[in-house]
Design a protein around this motif. Structure first.
Motif, short mmCIF file in Angstrom:
data_model
loop_
_atom_site.label_atom_id
_atom_site.label_comp_id
_atom_site.label_asym_id
_atom_site.label_seq_id
_atom_site.Cartn_x
_atom_site.Cartn_y
_atom_site.Cartn_z
N GLU A 113 10.19 -23.88 -57.71
CA GLU A 113 8.93 -23.12 -57.79
C GLU A 113 8.02 -23.59 -56.66
O GLU A 113 7.64 -24.76 -56.59
CB GLU A 113 8.26 -23.35 -59.14
CG GLU A 113 7.00 -22.51 -59.31
CD GLU A 113 6.34 -22.75 -60.66
OE1 GLU A 113 6.12 -21.78 -61.41
OE2 GLU A 113 6.05 -23.93 -60.97
N PRO A 114 7.64 -22.66 -55.73
CA PRO A 114 6.81 -23.05 -54.60
C PRO A 114 5.32 -23.03 -54.92
O PRO A 114 4.86 -22.25 -55.77
CB PRO A 114 7.14 -21.99 -53.55
CG PRO A 114 7.47 -20.77 -54.35
CD PRO A 114 8.07 -21.25 -55.64
N SER A 115 4.56 -23.91 -54.25
CA SER A 115 3.10 -23.92 -54.37
C SER A 115 2.52 -24.30 -53.00
O SER A 115 2.77 -25.41 -52.51
CB SER A 115 2.65 -24.91 -55.43
OG SER A 115 1.23 -24.99 -55.48
N LEU A 116 1.78 -23.40 -52.39
CA LEU A 116 1.26 -23.59 -51.03
C LEU A 116 -0.23 -23.96 -51.09
O LEU A 116 -1.01 -23.35 -51.81
CB LEU A 116 1.44 -22.31 -50.22
CG LEU A 116 1.19 -22.38 -48.71
CD1 LEU A 116 2.12 -23.38 -48.04
CD2 LEU A 116 1.36 -20.99 -48.09
N SER A 117 -0.60 -24.98 -50.30
CA SER A 117 -2.01 -25.42 -50.28
C SER A 117 -2.33 -25.98 -48.89
O SER A 117 -1.51 -25.95 -47.98
CB SER A 117 -2.25 -26.48 -51.35
OG SER A 117 -1.44 -27.62 -51.13
N LYS A 118 -3.56 -26.52 -48.76
CA LYS A 118 -4.04 -27.07 -47.47
C LYS A 118 -4.51 -28.50 -47.67
O LYS A 118 -5.10 -28.85 -48.70
CB LYS A 118 -5.19 -26.23 -46.94
CG LYS A 118 -4.78 -24.94 -46.23
CD LYS A 118 -4.48 -25.23 -44.75
CE LYS A 118 -4.32 -23.94 -43.95
NZ LYS A 118 -4.01 -24.24 -42.54
N GLU A 119 -4.25 -29.33 -46.65
CA GLU A 119 -4.83 -30.67 -46.56
C GLU A 119 -5.44 -30.80 -45.18
O GLU A 119 -4.77 -31.15 -44.22
CB GLU A 119 -3.77 -31.75 -46.79
CG GLU A 119 -3.44 -32.01 -48.23
CD GLU A 119 -2.48 -33.19 -48.40
OE1 GLU A 119 -2.20 -33.87 -47.38
OE2 GLU A 119 -2.03 -33.42 -49.53
N GLY A 120 -6.73 -30.48 -45.07
CA GLY A 120 -7.35 -30.42 -43.75
C GLY A 120 -6.77 -29.27 -42.96
O GLY A 120 -6.77 -28.12 -43.42
N ASP A 121 -6.20 -29.57 -41.76
CA ASP A 121 -5.56 -28.53 -40.95
C ASP A 121 -4.09 -28.36 -41.26
O ASP A 121 -3.43 -27.47 -40.71
CB ASP A 121 -5.71 -28.88 -39.46
CG ASP A 121 -7.17 -28.82 -39.00
OD1 ASP A 121 -7.94 -28.07 -39.62
OD2 ASP A 121 -7.52 -29.53 -38.02
N ALA A 122 -3.56 -29.22 -42.10
CA ALA A 122 -2.12 -29.20 -42.40
C ALA A 122 -1.81 -28.26 -43.56
O ALA A 122 -2.57 -28.15 -44.52
CB ALA A 122 -1.63 -30.59 -42.71
N ASP A 123 -0.65 -27.58 -43.44
CA ASP A 123 -0.14 -26.75 -44.53
C ASP A 123 0.76 -27.60 -45.41
O ASP A 123 1.63 -28.33 -44.91
CB ASP A 123 0.65 -25.57 -43.98
CG ASP A 123 -0.23 -24.57 -43.26
OD1 ASP A 123 -1.37 -24.35 -43.71
OD2 ASP A 123 0.22 -24.01 -42.23
N VAL A 124 0.56 -27.50 -46.74
CA VAL A 124 1.34 -28.29 -47.68
C VAL A 124 2.10 -27.35 -48.60
O VAL A 124 1.51 -26.47 -49.23
CB VAL A 124 0.43 -29.23 -48.52
CG1 VAL A 124 1.27 -30.03 -49.50
CG2 VAL A 124 -0.38 -30.14 -47.61
N LEU A 125 3.42 -27.53 -48.64
CA LEU A 125 4.25 -26.74 -49.53
C LEU A 125 4.94 -27.68 -50.52
O LEU A 125 5.68 -28.58 -50.13
CB LEU A 125 5.30 -25.94 -48.76
CG LEU A 125 6.28 -25.13 -49.62
CD1 LEU A 125 5.54 -24.06 -50.43
CD2 LEU A 125 7.36 -24.50 -48.76
#
Length: 635
Positions: free
Chosen positions: A165-177
């Motif tokens: 199950e995917p969940s996409l978010s942000k940490e500053g300028d970085a993409d977190v999956l």
């Protein structure tokens, strides 16, 4: 009595025939038994594979059954996936991907398996027939990352076959999956990808939560990483030559699998990174917690260069992940990008060892001399001109060695008549001849080894350059004159047929380099053959050198036809400069009459023997005395 003898012979004959028949029957039965066992074993493997495929198909059909309710699906999936049937019943159990994109990389991570299904290096294009396409390190299932583990109810499961199950978010300028393989609402195995905006290196972690009662934690999970490396360069054979597995182990040691073998494997302990290195690009898996053990293999996929042009090698790595407190927790990194020395060196993780710059002094020369100098030159000059200026600097630096080598040859040439006289005078006494020759060298102030030492000093430079040009990433896609890419061959004519060892094209820079080395050898071979007269019982080196005048250029022409045109350009310019230096030394610096006068003057001066010369003379005298003693004993 005769009948009895005949009967006895008959009985013995029948006995032998019966024994022979029994042996044949036994042998035939054993062979049939062996064939039956092999057939049964093969059928058993086929049945196991068919059963596994059927179970996967059954699982897929259950997941994709739109008429069944979630509870019905879970009930059916429990039979094949156990507690992880929960994840297969979620809406995310689809063959879809999540894209992560930065300026440098484009990644697509699949729901099924949770691994990277596509990895594209945005700033670079392929140099194959499909030139213009972006460099694709991963695409069309040529790679996968899998965790194999055992459950408490004795199931063997593979994450590559299950849905995350995917969940996409942000940490500053970085993409977190975050990709989670769930066994319940708060029970899961997690992959976490963090892609930064201007970095080929991303954070990657594997952890678990609440699986201690589901997964058998008494045994480690096996992390399996596989990649069939795509061809991205013009020459499949040249790219394959530099495609291999490189790994670091035991706190800083590095090693690699053979790039030339059809199949190679290795096992190492305390492994901190594994790299699937292609010629100019690499995929790397790094870990903060070293893998206790790693098994790696490399299989050559290029059987025929005219047919096998899509992939180069199949590279695999298998590492056990240890449980701590019943859970997994590994912080790692993944790198997908250019195999560029400066880029990898900047990470301070010993990744520069992935670049094959040579071992020992050869790597030292490349790291601390050639790379800094060439980087400086290419900073303000076109790459072709930078190679020419770089070549001039190298030849100037090596000119004192060239001078000493030629001076030694000139001295030996002047002494040749006197050496010939000694050979004739003492032809029946080899030991005495050797002694008198050494005395002549000592009195004339000539060291017969002086010509060899400069040549030996040039070997590290030669080998370092041979490693430098094929490995220097900045030459890729850089053109000069007719060469469109200095990191590959400069084809000026495509042949309608394939020539073994040579190829199906004609490269011009190797031809020019071969012509230059022919004239250089033609110019120097005469002096070398005259420097030392042939010794009794030894082959005439002058004849061998005359043959090498023609063999060496041909070998260079064949060998360098598929090599980097930047390397051929270097040798062409280098041979031209060397010819010029030799002409200046020969005509304006070193002259035979001056050398002859100097040698005659040296003979009048008392000479103190060096320790080596003195030791050699003592050994010769002892050998001579022993020889005389043996002759007396014979008389």
């Amino acid at each position: 009595m005769e009948e009895k003898r005949l009967d006895l012979k008959t009985i013995v004959g029948f006995g032998l025939i019966a024994a022979l028949m029994l042996w044949m029957i036994y042998n035939n039965t054993a062979e049939k038994e062996k064939e039956f066992q092999e057939k049964a074993k093969k059928e058993q493997v086929q049945k196991a594979q068919a059963k596994k495929a059927a179970e996967e198909a059954k699982t897929a059909s259950i997941i994709n059954d739109s008429t069944a309710t979630d509870s019905v699906k879970i009930a059916k999936l429990n039979g094949s996936l156990g507690a992880f049937a929960y994840s297969a019943s979620l809406p995310s159990a689809k063959n879809t991907v999540t894209e992560l994109k930065s300026k440098l990389l484009t990644l697509k991570i699949a729901n099924k398996g949770g691994y990277i299904q596509e990895a594209i290096v945005n700033d670079f294009t392929r140099l194959t027939k499909s030139s213009g396409q972006q460099v694709e390190l991963i695409k069309n299932n040529n790679a996968n990352l899998n965790l194999q583990f055992k459950t408490q109810d004795n199931r063997i499961l593979n994450t590559k076959d299950m849905y995350f199950e995917p969940s996409l978010s942000k940490e500053g300028d970085a993409d977190v999956l975050t990709m989670r393989l769930k066994a319940g609402a708060n029970q899961f195995l997690e992959y976490r990808y963090v892609l930064k905006p201007n970095d080929y290196m991303m954070d990657f972690s594997i952890r678990s939560q609440g699986l201690a009662q589901i997964v058998d934690t008494s045994k480690p999970m096996d992390l399996e990483w596989m990649m069939k490396t795509y061809r991205n360069e013009k020459s499949v054979s040249y790219e394959n030559r530099y495609t291999k597995v490189v790994y670091e182990y035991e706190g800083g040691k590095d090693n690699s699998l053979s790039e030339g073998s059809k199949l190679d494997d290795a096992t190492a302990e305390d492994v901190s990174y594994i790299a699937f290195k292609q010629h100019f690009f690499t995929s790397i898996l790094l870990t903060d917690t070293p893998f206790k053990k790693a098994q790696m293999t490399s299989e050559n996929l290029v059987k025929d260069e005219k047919v096998d042009t899509l992939f180069t090698k199949k590279l695999t790595a298998k590492m056990p992940l240890e449980f701590k407190g019943g859970e997994l927790s590994y912080n790692m990194n993944m790198y997908y990008g250019p195999a560029d020395y400066k880029t990898l060196d900047d990470y301070n993780k010993n990744l520069d060892e992935i670049i094959p710059l040579g071992w020992g002094i050869f790597g030292w020369i490349n790291r601390y001399i050639f790379i800094p100098v060439f980087t400086l030159l290419s900073g303000f000059l076109p790459y072709g001109m930078a190679i020419i200026i770089f070549t001039i600097l190298v030849r100037i630096a090596m000119s004192p060695v060239t001078y000493k080598s030629y001076l030694s040859q000139a001295k030996m040439k002047v002494l040749r008549p006197e050496i010939a006289e000694l050979n004739e005078k003492y032809k029946k006494d080899p030991m005495k001849k050797q002694q008198e020759t050494m005395k002549l060298y000592n009195s004339a102030g000539v060291n017969p080894m002086a010509g060899c030492l400069p040549a030996l000093m040039q070997i590290p430079v030669f080998y370092a350059l041979f490693q430098f040009f094929p490995s220097f990433f900045d030459l890729r896609q850089q053109s000069f004159l007719w060469a469109t890419d200095l990191s590959s061959y400069d084809s000026v004519y495509h042949l309608p047929f394939y020539v073994p060892f040579y190829g199906d094209h004609v490269s011009l820079f190797p031809i020019l380099a071969s012509v230059a080395i022919f004239f250089y050898m033609k110019m120097t071979t005469g002096d070398q053959s005259m420097a030392a007269p042939p010794q009794e019982g030894m082959p005439d080196m002058s004849k061998l050198m005359k043959v090498m005048i023609y063999i060496s250029p041909v070998m260079m022409l064949i060998f360098f036809n598929n090599y980097a045109s930047g390397l051929s350009l270097y040798y062409f310019i280098s041979n031209l400069i060397t010819i010029g230096i030799m002409l200046v030394i020969k005509n304006y610096i070193v002259k035979d009459d001056k050398i002859h006068a100097q040698i005659q003057e040296n003979k009048t001066k008392p000479k103190k023997q060096g320790r080596f010369q003195k030791k050699m003379q003592e050994m010769m005298e002892q050998a001579q005395e022993q020889q005389k003693l043996q002759q007396r004993n014979k008389k």
